[in-house]
Design a protein around this motif. Structure first.
Motif, PDB file in Angstrom:
ATOM      1  N   VAL A  39       1.355  -1.690   0.660  1.00  0.00           N
ATOM      2  CA  VAL A  39       0.490  -0.315  -0.104  1.00  0.00           C
ATOM      3  C   VAL A  39       1.287   0.955   0.286  1.00  0.00           C
ATOM      4  O   VAL A  39       2.300   0.998   0.249  1.00  0.00           O
ATOM      5  N   ARG A  40      -0.080   2.530  -0.191  1.00  0.00           N
ATOM      6  CA  ARG A  40       1.067   3.486   0.108  1.00  0.00           C
ATOM      7  C   ARG A  40       0.023   5.307   0.470  1.00  0.00           C
ATOM      8  O   ARG A  40      -1.451   5.199   0.036  1.00  0.00           O
ATOM      9  N   PHE A  41       1.136   5.412   1.351  1.00  0.00           N
ATOM     10  CA  PHE A  41       0.023   7.336   1.451  1.00  0.00           C
ATOM     11  C   PHE A  41       1.331   8.310   0.361  1.00  0.00           C
ATOM     12  O   PHE A  41       2.305   7.827   1.118  1.00  0.00           O
ATOM     13  N   ALA A  42       0.221   8.639  -0.076  1.00  0.00           N
ATOM     14  CA  ALA A  42       0.854  10.060  -1.803  1.00  0.00           C
ATOM     15  C   ALA A  42       0.710  11.006  -0.392  1.00  0.00           C
ATOM     16  O   ALA A  42      -0.402  10.950  -1.342  1.00  0.00           O
ATOM     17  N   PRO A  43       1.043  11.749   0.022  1.00  0.00           N
ATOM     18  CA  PRO A  43       0.356  13.089  -0.208  1.00  0.00           C
ATOM     19  C   PRO A  43       1.437  14.186  -1.382  1.00  0.00           C
ATOM     20  O   PRO A  43       1.701  13.705  -1.243  1.00  0.00           O
ATOM     21  N   SER A  44       0.266  15.241  -1.095  1.00  0.00           N
ATOM     22  CA  SER A  44       0.884  16.552  -1.784  1.00  0.00           C
ATOM     23  C   SER A  44       1.241  17.337  -0.437  1.00  0.00           C
ATOM     24  O   SER A  44       1.031  17.642  -0.298  1.00  0.00           O
ATOM     25  N   PRO A  45       3.424  17.765  -1.195  1.00  0.00           N
ATOM     26  CA  PRO A  45       3.562  18.396   0.294  1.00  0.00           C
ATOM     27  C   PRO A  45       3.317  19.788  -0.622  1.00  0.00           C
ATOM     28  O   PRO A  45       4.213  20.675  -0.792  1.00  0.00           O
ATOM     29  N   MET A  88       6.121  11.232  -1.922  1.00  0.00           N
ATOM     30  CA  MET A  88       5.479  12.325  -2.113  1.00  0.00           C
ATOM     31  C   MET A  88       5.575  13.308  -4.009  1.00  0.00           C
ATOM     32  O   MET A  88       5.721  12.675  -4.447  1.00  0.00           O
ATOM     33  N   ASP A  89       3.239  13.182  -3.319  1.00  0.00           N
ATOM     34  CA  ASP A  89       3.089  13.581  -5.003  1.00  0.00           C
ATOM     35  C   ASP A  89       3.703  15.058  -5.221  1.00  0.00           C
ATOM     36  O   ASP A  89       3.213  15.653  -4.814  1.00  0.00           O
ATOM     37  N   ASP A  90       4.454  15.596  -6.018  1.00  0.00           N
ATOM     38  CA  ASP A  90       5.209  16.399  -5.301  1.00  0.00           C
ATOM     39  C   ASP A  90       5.575  17.795  -7.446  1.00  0.00           C
ATOM     40  O   ASP A  90       6.674  18.080  -7.367  1.00  0.00           O
ATOM     41  N   LEU A 103       0.088  15.213 -15.215  1.00  0.00           N
ATOM     42  CA  LEU A 103      -0.535  16.038 -13.773  1.00  0.00           C
ATOM     43  C   LEU A 103      -1.120  14.021 -12.659  1.00  0.00           C
ATOM     44  O   LEU A 103      -0.743  13.236 -13.624  1.00  0.00           O
ATOM     45  N   TYR A 104      -1.277  14.485 -11.538  1.00  0.00           N
ATOM     46  CA  TYR A 104      -1.613  13.403 -10.855  1.00  0.00           C
ATOM     47  C   TYR A 104      -2.657  11.991 -11.188  1.00  0.00           C
ATOM     48  O   TYR A 104      -1.388  10.906 -10.959  1.00  0.00           O
ATOM     49  N   THR A 105      -3.328  12.459 -11.894  1.00  0.00           N
ATOM     50  CA  THR A 105      -4.544  11.698 -12.895  1.00  0.00           C
ATOM     51  C   THR A 105      -3.410  10.353 -13.353  1.00  0.00           C
ATOM     52  O   THR A 105      -3.510   8.926 -12.879  1.00  0.00           O
ATOM     53  N   ILE A 144      -5.895   2.871  -0.891  1.00  0.00           N
ATOM     54  CA  ILE A 144      -6.417   2.863   0.216  1.00  0.00           C
ATOM     55  C   ILE A 144      -6.308   4.584   0.115  1.00  0.00           C
ATOM     56  O   ILE A 144      -5.701   5.041   0.869  1.00  0.00           O
ATOM     57  N   ARG A 145      -7.693   5.921   0.349  1.00  0.00           N
ATOM     58  CA  ARG A 145      -7.924   7.021   0.188  1.00  0.00           C
ATOM     59  C   ARG A 145      -9.082   7.496   0.395  1.00  0.00           C
ATOM     60  O   ARG A 145      -9.920   7.344   0.716  1.00  0.00           O
ATOM     61  N   GLY A 146      -9.513   9.064   0.152  1.00  0.00           N
ATOM     62  CA  GLY A 146     -10.680   9.299   0.534  1.00  0.00           C
ATOM     63  C   GLY A 146     -11.794   8.967  -0.598  1.00  0.00           C
ATOM     64  O   GLY A 146     -11.152   9.124  -1.514  1.00  0.00           O
ATOM     65  N   ASP A 168     -12.971  11.469  -1.894  1.00  0.00           N
ATOM     66  CA  ASP A 168     -13.562  12.590  -2.880  1.00  0.00           C
ATOM     67  C   ASP A 168     -11.706  12.301  -3.775  1.00  0.00           C
ATOM     68  O   ASP A 168     -11.878  13.452  -5.319  1.00  0.00           O
ATOM     69  N   HIS A 169     -11.543  10.923  -4.210  1.00  0.00           N
ATOM     70  CA  HIS A 169     -10.988  10.409  -5.096  1.00  0.00           C
ATOM     71  C   HIS A 169     -12.331   9.262  -6.147  1.00  0.00           C
ATOM     72  O   HIS A 169     -11.331   8.483  -6.804  1.00  0.00           O
ATOM     73  N   VAL A 170     -13.293   8.356  -5.525  1.00  0.00           N
ATOM     74  CA  VAL A 170     -14.378   8.103  -6.705  1.00  0.00           C
ATOM     75  C   VAL A 170     -14.291   8.038  -7.432  1.00  0.00           C
ATOM     76  O   VAL A 170     -13.853   7.039  -8.354  1.00  0.00           O
TER      77      VAL A 170
HETATM   78  N1  GLU Z   1      -1.391  13.043  -3.611  1.00  0.00           N
HETATM   79  C1  GLU Z   1      -2.998  12.947  -3.416  1.00  0.00           C
HETATM   80  C2  GLU Z   1      -3.855  13.378  -3.017  1.00  0.00           C
HETATM   81  O1  GLU Z   1      -2.829  14.469  -1.370  1.00  0.00           O
HETATM   82  C3  GLU Z   1      -3.129  11.143  -3.478  1.00  0.00           C
HETATM   83  C4  GLU Z   1      -4.016  10.770  -3.345  1.00  0.00           C
HETATM   84  C5  GLU Z   1      -4.187   9.231  -3.990  1.00  0.00           C
HETATM   85  O2  GLU Z   1      -3.611   8.893  -3.305  1.00  0.00           O
HETATM   86  O3  GLU Z   1      -4.187   9.085  -5.049  1.00  0.00           O
HETATM   87  O4  GLU Z   1      -4.970  13.257  -2.456  1.00  0.00           O
END
Ligand code: GLU
Length: 452
Positions: free
Chosen positions: A5-11, A41-43, A183-185, A201-203, A205-207
């Motif tokens: 799994v991953r956690f992918a925050p945008s910094p 890091m989604d940077d 882009l992120y997509t 696994i994410r929020g 808002d990404h459905v």
């Molecule tokens: N960088 C995206 C965000 O922070 C990641 C979303 C995802 O988990 O794919 O919303």
């Protein structure tokens, strides 16, 4: 295949409780399955991404104990995204578009005014080579859209159950900006595929992104071969007590401010966030291992969980009442209480909501206190009965037993004047525990009404 799994925050800001909950759920999922947890890091948003935010994210996760097995940074991978974009173009799945943002806004407004969904009309697909040459000679640069298949997209979501989208009801997403940046997509799919992520696994808002991204995963698979489309789980986002969304820039709910200003213990935050919005009761837990043992993503409900800072503070207090001295020694030292020991900690922890409040009780036991001595005759009788040192946890009982026998006082009449004289306050930790820490010299002076 092992779980990844991953956690992918945008910094682009501080982590708040909502983001870090997703990090925690991913981490618990990985640990429960014996899998791996990637921090990514989604940077690619270079205008808004900042190194200090990336550092802050690492600091926050480390503080919570959410260690990562792998690390990636999207800005290191532009070459790979270019390669994938070229392959998608060659396969006819990325097409150039020349509309300006204003033109796109007009199109959307016109569709909405006709009561139609604001889906991109694919006008760019009808451009001829000559049209494109003319637009480019006018100085326009293309952005690139992914050509969705107009077919159903379906998946079984670990939280939402079966989900269904119609490809035709979605706009072809822009994957490459007109300056050539991906882009992120797109980048998220390329990374998830390359890094063999099994569960996203994410929020929630990404459905809608997921519907689009599943088609991109499939396009990549067709072009390059490669792995399976991951399993998805979309968690409802936390709201505040009033049901409002938590914005990433909401400083007061940032992990950094909970730690540095609110004095929240990492396990208090983890105990709350692991259970919020699940069928489990929220209980204080002292280790992440306990949370791993109790974790099951099937317990996550679809109802919107509410984050209440008061609930967090109450849980913080309950955690402190259980924490052994070794777990707070570092924090006490950082507060200037390097000499505090287990006896002190155990005496005062039942009265704390935050570790920093220990400073007040340290002052009561180790610094001059102005006593409240409004019954000097009684206090003098009590002082005369103070036993000789050494004192221990039995001293208070023996002494007050003697004072009671001598004066005939009991209950509040006996204890409250002693507490006021010895501590200068009406409330506090049990005097049985405090008295040996105060010591005979100070106790005698305070009973005499002297600041000591
Ligand atoms: N960088 C995206 C965000 O922070 C990641 C979303 C995802 O988990 O794919 O919303």
């Amino acid at each position: 295949m092992s779980v990844a799994v991953r956690f992918a925050p945008s910094p682009t800001g501080l982590l708040h409780v909502g983001n870090v909950r997703l990090a925690l759920v991913n981490w618990l999922f990985a640990r429960k399955a014996g899998g791996s947890f990637l921090l990514r890091m989604d940077d690619t948003d270079e205008e808004r991404s900042k190194p200090e935010y990336a550092e802050g994210i690492e600091r926050d996760l480390t503080w919570l104990g959410l260690t990562w097995d792998r690390f990636a940074r999207e800005s290191d991978r532009y070459g790979r995204y270019d390669e994938v974009a070229a392959a998608l173009k060659a396969a006819g799945r990325l097409y150039p578009c020349y509309e300006t943002p204003e033109e796109l806004n007009l199109k959307r407004a016109s569709l909405v005014s006709q009561g139609r969904p604001p889906i991109y009309d694919r006008a760019a697909l009808r451009l001829t080579d000559a049209d494109r040459a003319r637009l480019e000679s006018e100085g326009r640069k293309p952005h690139w859209r992914f050509k969705l298949e107009h077919a159903p997209v379906e998946w079984t979501d670990l939280v939402r159950g079966p989900v269904h989208f119609e490809g035709a009801a979605l706009s072809d997403p822009v994957l490459i900006r007109e300056d050539g940046r991906p882009l992120y997509t797109l980048t998220s799919v390329v990374d998830d595929a390359d890094l063999a992520i099994t569960h996203v696994i994410r929020g929630e808002d990404h459905v809608a992104n997921t519907a689009v991204q599943i088609q991109i995963f499939e396009a990549l698979k067709n072009i390059e071969g490669g792995g399976a489309v991951p399993v998805f789980a979309h968690l409802p986002l936390l709201t505040d007590a009033a049901g409002q969304g938590l914005s990433k820039r909401l400083g007061s709910l940032s992990v950094a401010s909970l730690r540095e200003e609110e004095g929240i213990e990492p396990m208090a935050l983890a105990s709350l966030l692991a259970k919020l919005g699940t069928s489990d009761a929220i209980e204080p837990r002292l280790t992440l291992d306990e949370l791993v043992a109790e974790f099951d993503i099937a317990k996550v409900s679809r109802a919107t969980p509410k984050f209440d800072p008061e609930e967090l503070l109450r849980l913080n207090a309950r955690i402190l009442h259980l924490l052994p001295f070794e777990r707070v020694a570092g924090e006490l030292a950082a507060l200037g209480l390097a000499e505090a020991d287990a006896a002190f900690w155990e005496a005062v922890r039942p009265n704390l909501s935050r570790v920093a409040e220990a400073r007040d009780w340290w002052a009561v036991t180790h610094a001059p206190v102005a006593p409240v001595a409004d019954d000097p005759a009684f206090l003098a009788e009590a002082a005369a009965l103070l036993p000789e040192e050494p004192w221990d946890l039995s001293t208070w009982g023996a002494w007050t037993g003697a004072v009671k026998a001598k004066t005939g006082r009991k209950g509040k009449d006996l204890f409250l004047p002693l507490r006021r004289a010895l501590t200068g306050r009406d409330h506090g930790p049990e005097l049985k525990n405090l008295l040996p820490l105060i010591g005979r010299t100070r106790a005698e002076k305070r009973l005499a009404g002297e600041t000591a």
